[in-house]
Design a protein around this motif. Structure first.
Motif, mmCIF file in Angstrom:
data_model
loop_
_atom_site.group_PDB
_atom_site.id
_atom_site.type_symbol
_atom_site.label_atom_id
_atom_site.label_comp_id
_atom_site.label_asym_id
_atom_site.label_seq_id
_atom_site.Cartn_x
_atom_site.Cartn_y
_atom_site.Cartn_z
ATOM 1 N N SER A 280 3.635 0.571 0.612
ATOM 2 C CA SER A 280 2.431 1.343 0.941
ATOM 3 C C SER A 280 1.996 2.250 -0.207
ATOM 4 O O SER A 280 0.832 2.644 -0.281
ATOM 5 C CB SER A 280 2.684 2.185 2.199
ATOM 6 O OG SER A 280 3.788 3.057 2.008
ATOM 7 N N THR A 281 2.919 2.592 -1.100
ATOM 8 C CA THR A 281 2.603 3.396 -2.282
ATOM 9 C C THR A 281 3.049 2.638 -3.523
ATOM 10 O O THR A 281 4.192 2.176 -3.585
ATOM 11 C CB THR A 281 3.310 4.767 -2.220
ATOM 12 O OG1 THR A 281 2.848 5.489 -1.070
ATOM 13 C CG2 THR A 281 3.010 5.583 -3.463
ATOM 14 N N ASP A 307 -6.283 1.066 3.644
ATOM 15 C CA ASP A 307 -7.187 2.003 2.984
ATOM 16 C C ASP A 307 -6.364 2.795 1.987
ATOM 17 O O ASP A 307 -5.443 3.533 2.367
ATOM 18 C CB ASP A 307 -7.849 2.923 4.001
ATOM 19 C CG ASP A 307 -8.906 2.200 4.817
ATOM 20 O OD1 ASP A 307 -9.931 1.800 4.225
ATOM 21 O OD2 ASP A 307 -8.694 2.003 6.030
ATOM 22 N N LEU A 308 -6.701 2.613 0.708
ATOM 23 C CA LEU A 308 -5.908 3.204 -0.359
ATOM 24 C C LEU A 308 -6.653 4.345 -1.043
ATOM 25 O O LEU A 308 -7.867 4.284 -1.256
ATOM 26 C CB LEU A 308 -5.557 2.142 -1.408
ATOM 27 C CG LEU A 308 -4.782 0.928 -0.908
ATOM 28 C CD1 LEU A 308 -4.646 -0.097 -2.029
ATOM 29 C CD2 LEU A 308 -3.417 1.344 -0.390
ATOM 30 N N GLU A 309 -5.898 5.361 -1.404
ATOM 31 C CA GLU A 309 -6.416 6.455 -2.221
ATOM 32 C C GLU A 309 -5.991 6.207 -3.657
ATOM 33 O O GLU A 309 -4.811 5.954 -3.927
ATOM 34 C CB GLU A 309 -5.859 7.778 -1.711
ATOM 35 C CG GLU A 309 -6.297 9.002 -2.505
ATOM 36 C CD GLU A 309 -5.682 10.272 -1.960
ATOM 37 O OE1 GLU A 309 -4.987 10.968 -2.742
ATOM 38 O OE2 GLU A 309 -5.868 10.537 -0.757
ATOM 39 N N LEU A 327 -10.186 2.679 -1.824
ATOM 40 C CA LEU A 327 -10.369 1.227 -1.847
ATOM 41 C C LEU A 327 -9.917 0.663 -0.512
ATOM 42 O O LEU A 327 -8.780 0.911 -0.072
ATOM 43 C CB LEU A 327 -9.550 0.594 -2.983
ATOM 44 C CG LEU A 327 -9.595 -0.937 -3.061
ATOM 45 C CD1 LEU A 327 -11.004 -1.418 -3.379
ATOM 46 C CD2 LEU A 327 -8.608 -1.448 -4.104
ATOM 47 N N HIS A 328 -10.810 -0.097 0.135
ATOM 48 C CA HIS A 328 -10.466 -0.763 1.389
ATOM 49 C C HIS A 328 -10.072 -2.201 1.073
ATOM 50 O O HIS A 328 -10.818 -2.929 0.429
ATOM 51 C CB HIS A 328 -11.660 -0.744 2.352
ATOM 52 C CG HIS A 328 -11.371 -1.414 3.669
ATOM 53 N ND1 HIS A 328 -10.541 -0.847 4.622
ATOM 54 C CD2 HIS A 328 -11.770 -2.608 4.172
ATOM 55 C CE1 HIS A 328 -10.463 -1.653 5.666
ATOM 56 N NE2 HIS A 328 -11.200 -2.732 5.422
ATOM 57 N N PRO A 354 -1.519 5.504 0.661
ATOM 58 C CA PRO A 354 -2.355 5.385 1.860
ATOM 59 C C PRO A 354 -3.355 6.527 1.966
ATOM 60 O O PRO A 354 -3.011 7.692 1.771
ATOM 61 C CB PRO A 354 -1.343 5.433 3.003
ATOM 62 C CG PRO A 354 -0.040 5.036 2.388
ATOM 63 C CD PRO A 354 -0.083 5.548 0.980
ATOM 64 N N ALA A 355 -4.624 6.171 2.286
ATOM 65 C CA ALA A 355 -5.645 7.194 2.455
ATOM 66 C C ALA A 355 -5.726 7.671 3.887
ATOM 67 O O ALA A 355 -6.293 8.732 4.170
ATOM 68 C CB ALA A 355 -7.009 6.644 2.022
ATOM 69 N N ASP A 356 -5.160 6.881 4.815
ATOM 70 C CA ASP A 356 -5.268 7.205 6.237
ATOM 71 C C ASP A 356 -3.925 7.489 6.892
ATOM 72 O O ASP A 356 -3.832 7.594 8.110
ATOM 73 C CB ASP A 356 -5.952 6.052 6.972
ATOM 74 C CG ASP A 356 -5.268 4.712 6.718
ATOM 75 O OD1 ASP A 356 -4.216 4.706 6.045
ATOM 76 O OD2 ASP A 356 -5.788 3.680 7.182
ATOM 77 N N GLY A 357 -2.879 7.590 6.098
ATOM 78 C CA GLY A 357 -1.556 7.859 6.647
ATOM 79 C C GLY A 357 -0.819 6.627 7.118
ATOM 80 O O GLY A 357 0.376 6.690 7.404
#
Length: 508
Positions: A280-281, A307-309, A327-328, A354-357
């Motif tokens: 995820s990271t 959804d990535l930051e 980035l989705h 992750p941008a949304d946890g």
């Protein structure tokens, strides 16, 4: 110069483990004792494989083999890379597959080492020219096994395959992900599969574009003969041209070494090695300061979207790329985004989280271009794991190496050692402090009195995980020819639980 068509077959690490019965019962009082902490011990055997260096008659290849100096002595050992017993290579397009027309290279000599390492702490090198050079398989034992590293560096001065192509030998496995490949008309990308074992392996190649699976029956059930290699042009596996493609290589039986050789008619060529396992990271270290184009390609293997930051970790901290903060990535669809002049003259590393946890596993790689106009050159940076205990870049020159160190979380400290030179020179070490959320790009230390090439070994000293990459630049006729190798842990040590026999557990 002549082309090198070598497959230096990449590596697995065979670990010598210590086994026993853990003492869990304290004799006499019926109590229990806590097991002793595990300790890290050097591996006793390593194997290495790399792909065929090139398809051009102008290719020249250098091989570098190196084992870092150990902190404690060990049994004598050997380390060498020898030719494979068979070197059949197949261009697997539909017609040729059906007709089973294989392209043969010269007969190999499995008993003759191409490059042999005599002692730890000093690199050994060898050179090869010509398109008929065979594949190699390497094994190191005893005191030469822990951290044994090999680098294959190829220079092609002209043609569609022009470039400086570098690849570190890696372990054969059963599962590989390659984002940033392509089936576009301007690209000629080959998957190189190599089999180090004495029995045939059977592999499948799946392709995923922006809209999902690129269907093809040709990529299924590819036989890789024992101790041999197969080269597959991925554009022949599908009728659809796509700029961004994720290649997934798996084996039904056996194991292979896998790597993609990506060639662009405008920007040259280089090796694309596998991304780190889906996570995820992800960290993609070592973006050169003068990059003129940076393209991120990401893929989600699972059923959920991600959804990535995006964060660029630079010299002073983390920033969000303007216009590309997020980035989705849709499930099982390849997403590509052009980050253009991401670095703005400052070396950096890209952090995806992750941008949304949600912890949705992804794989990713960067396609990096340096130079302008007809003087451009391309390189690839896959997501990679941290340095861990120790990591090594085997082929460094007196000039042209840049070491990028990034600490995506807490600050970290690493020790960098420049080995003795292959033909002379005294080792030297330096410790670097890497600030939290930053990238430190340095000209690494060079051995005093260097003659030949040398290796860089990076060791974690304290603090949080540090990720690293080495950029090697060899300018030619105004072209900044370069290649980037990431530096994950070299697997030189293995954690072995403390154990002892306790026959009291057998008492009634």
């Amino acid at each position: 110069m002549k082309s090198t068509s070598l497959s230096l077959i990449a590596g697995a690490v065979a670990l010598a483990a210590v086994t026993g019965f853990a003492a869990v019962t304290a004799p006499g009082d019926g109590g229990t004792t806590q097991a002793k902490a595990a300790e890290r011990l050097p591996v006793e055997r390593s194997s290495l494989l790399c792909p065929a260096p090139g398809l051009s008659d102008l290719a020249e290849t250098t091989y570098t083999s190196f084992t870092p100096l150990a902190k404690s002595g060990g049994a004598d050992g050997t380390a060498g890379a020898a030719e494979l017993g068979s070197t059949a290579v197949k261009d697997a397009d539909t017609k040729k597959d059906k007709d089973d027309k294989d392209k043969k290279t010269k007969k190999a000599d499995p008993d003759k080492p191409v490059v042999s390492l005599k002692e730890p702490g000093k690199p050994a090198t060898a050179e090869a020219s010509g398109g008929d050079a065979p594949a190699l398989v390497g094994t190191a034992t005893g005191r030469l096994a822990p951290g044994w590293t090999a680098q294959q560096t190829t220079t092609v001065e002209a043609g569609d395959s022009r470039g400086l192509l570098g690849v570190s030998c890696t372990a054969p496995d059963t599962d590989f992900w390659f984002p940033a490949a392509s089936t576009a008309k301007s690209r000629e990308d080959y998957v190189h599969l190599t089999n180090p074992d004495d029995t045939a392996a059977v592999a499948d190649i799946e392709l995923y574009g922006p809209d999902g699976t690129l269907k093809s029956d040709v990529g299924e059930g590819i036989t890789v003969p024992a101790r041999s290699g197969v080269r597959v042009l991925i554009s022949t596996l599908t009728s659809k041209a796509a700029d961004d493609v994720t290649v997934h290589v798996t084996t039904r039986t056996g194991r292979v070494g896998a790597v993609v050789r990506a060639a662009d008619s405008e920007n040259g060529s280089d090796w694309l090695t596998a991304s780190a396992d889906p996570a995820s990271t992800l960290v993609l270290p070592g973006i050169p300061a003068d990059a003129t184009s940076v393209r991120l390609v990401a893929f989600v293997p699972g059923e959920d979207d991600a959804d990535l930051e995006l964060k660029l970790l630079g010299k002073t901290g983390a920033i969000s790329p303007a216009g590309h903060e997020d980035l989705h990535v849709k499930s099982r669809m390849t997403a590509g985004v052009d980050l253009k002049n991401l670095t703005r003259g400052e070396a950096g590393s890209l952090l995806l989280k992750p941008a949304d946890g949600k912890t949705t596993p992804v794989v990713a790689a960067l396609r990096v271009v340096r130079g302008k106009g007809d003087k451009q050159e391309v390189g690839y940076i896959p997501a990679t794991g941290p340095v861990g205990a120790q990591a090594t870049a085997a082929d460094n020159r007196a000039k042209g190496s840049v070491l990028s160190l990034t600490a995506p979380g807490a600050a970290g400290s690493v020790k960098v050692t420049a080995s003795a030179g292959s033909k002379g020179g005294t080792p030297v070490s330096k410790t670097y402090q890497v600030g939290a959320g930053t990238t430190l790009a340095v000209t690494p230390p060079v051995p005093a009195g260097l003659k030949g090439t040398y290796a860089l070994t990076v060791e974690t000293q304290s603090g949080g995980p540090v990720h690293a990459a080495r950029t090697l630049t060899v300018p030619l006729d105004g072209i900044p020819m370069f290649t980037v190798q990431t530096l994950p842990d070299d697997g030189g040590t293995v954690e072995v639980p403390a154990a002892e026999q306790d026959l009291s557990v057998l008492d009634d």
